[in-house]
Design an enzyme around this catalytic site. Structure first.
Site, PDB file in Angstrom:
ATOM      1  CE  LYS A 173      26.533  -0.097  44.649  1.00 16.17           C
ATOM      2  NZ  LYS A 173      27.313  -0.526  43.475  1.00 16.17           N
ATOM      3  CB  SER A 194      21.449   6.002  43.429  1.00 15.03           C
ATOM      4  OG  SER A 194      22.186   6.731  44.405  1.00 15.03           O
TER       5      SER A 194
END
Length: 424
Positions: free
Chosen positions: A73, A323
């Protein structure tokens, strides 16, 4: 010239033709890559031999758990803030998150010298709150669920004139995450399939755009936990039936995917598979033990899809996007204990014995004989469910093989001690 054209192209709305949305994101991804290159890591693509052997395919891991702030992110948040600065007049930014988005926005704001307010639910873990504060953001704990924190963040944005940074339903956020797709193409040009975790859909939208516009034959597959398969429910027209539940993959638990993201996913993602909590737990442990990789539950979703055979690759090489690695230490320790017990390497024996001198010594003598390493002993002689002459004994120990446990049990019974074996 290319950068200028993209910079001044009007951003499409969520209701414009999906081709227009995808084309806009595709053109923006290389701009994002150039913009954030000095602020994020180009994470490695690696292979684990044991995973390749288990799956029977060339499998690689894209390690975004090694990214700044511990998750992908940071890419989208950094690009979004840079774009806002280019437009001018940015007073500050606000975000609502209990996890990776909070840290990403805090980090991106710091490297761009922009004030940031992060609203986190009061239930957010102390570890994540401290990590967010460590990047210099003002952290406000508000509400018990995300929705309450989200409403408070919007209120602060209005009061202070700050920009609200959405975690996934924003084309610049999506383009920032799409830089992962460009890196995969550069690091492994022969890639044929890519598996990506899905929550709100920002990550998979960006990666799918980068890959599919480059080569439509590359297969992109999303992975969600069964307890929080919001995107799958939405695309199947069953979102009204969806109730998000607690999941090990807490980073992808959302009530509703984005308007932009759901349209991009519907157009570009070839399949969405769901995995169970046991699959996720096993994969977090597998990555830790076999790959020395710390992955959070969401980051382990693609690995879970392959190890559980919920998805079988059609072509190779396959890239699994890990991720993030921001897993709560307490949860990780519970996963380790759970998986060791499933494998028979951490065993509990429970039984009732005569309460007299020498009994416990005799039992431990057997355990030591078979080189079973005791982790914990509980000895209860005052339970109302026991006769005054009896004691309750529970042994927790590590075992190198199940056969040694069986031999120990057999000898204990031969000595008159009847224990039952149970998983921890």
């Amino acid at each position: 010239m290319y950068l200028e054209v993209v910079a001044f192209t009007q951003q499409p709305s969520p209701y414009d033709p999906v081709e227009k949305i995808i084309d806009y994101v595709y053109k923006l991804i290389p701009v994002a890559k150039q913009s954030i290159k000095n602020y994020i890591h180009e994470t490695p693509v690696v292979s684990i031999t044991s995973l390749v052997e288990r799956v029977g395919r060339q499998v690689y891991l894209k390690l975004e758990n090694l990214q700044k702030t511990g998750a992908y992110k940071a890419r989208g948040a950094t690009f979004k803030i840079k774009r806002l600065l280019e437009k001018g007049g940015l007073k500050g930014v606000v975000a609502a998150s209990s996890g990776n988005h909070a840290q990403a926005v805090a980090y991106a704001a710091r490297v761009n010298n922009v004030p940031a307010v992060i609203v986190m639910p009061e239930t957010a873990s102390a570890t994540k709150v401290q990590a967010t504060r460590s990047y210099g953001a003002e952290v406000l704990l508000y509400g018990t669920i995300y929705d309450e924190a989200y409403s408070k963040a919007l209120e602060i944005a209005r009061e202070r004139g700050y920009e609200f940074i959405h975690p996934f339903d924003d084309l610049e956020i999506i383009a920032g995450q799409g830089t992962i797709g460009l890196e995969i193409l550069e690091q492994l040009p022969s890639v044929r399939e890519v598996l990506v975790p899905i929550g709100g859909g920002g990550l998979v939208s960006g990666i799918a755009t980068a890959l599919k516009k480059y080569d439509p034959s590359i297969r992109v597959v999303g992975v969600q936990p069964r307890e929080a398969a919001s995107m799958k429910y939405l695309l199947e027209g069953k979102l009204s039936e969806y109730i998000p539940r607690l999941s090990i993959a807490d980073g992808v638990v959302v009530k509703k995917p984005g308007n932009y993201t759901s349209r991009i996913v519907a157009e570009l993602v070839d399949d969405i598979v769901v995995v169970d909590e046991e699959d996720i737990s096993s994969s977090v442990f597998f990555l830790l033990e076999r790959g020395k990789i710390i992955a959070e539950g969401a980051g382990a979703l693609p690995v879970a899809a392959l190890l559980s055979e919920k998805y079988v690759p059609e072509n190779e090489p396959v890239v699994l996007v890990v991720s993030g690695g921001n897993i709560d230490p307490t949860l990780l320790s519970r996963i380790i204990v759970h998986e060791l017990s499933k494998d028979g390497r951490l065993v509990t024996l429970r039984g009732v014995v005569d309460d007299k001198p020498g009994v416990l010594h005799s039992i431990i003598e057997v355990i030591a004989k078979y080189k079973l390493n005791i982790v914990d002993i509980k000895h209860d002689r005052i339970s109302p469910h026991l006769l005054p002459t009896k004691a309750y004994v529970e042994l927790v120990f590590e075992a190198s093989t199940p056969e040694l446990v069986d031999k120990a049990l057999e000898e204990l019974r031969h000595r008159g001690y009847w224990f039952k074996k149970k998983l921890v």
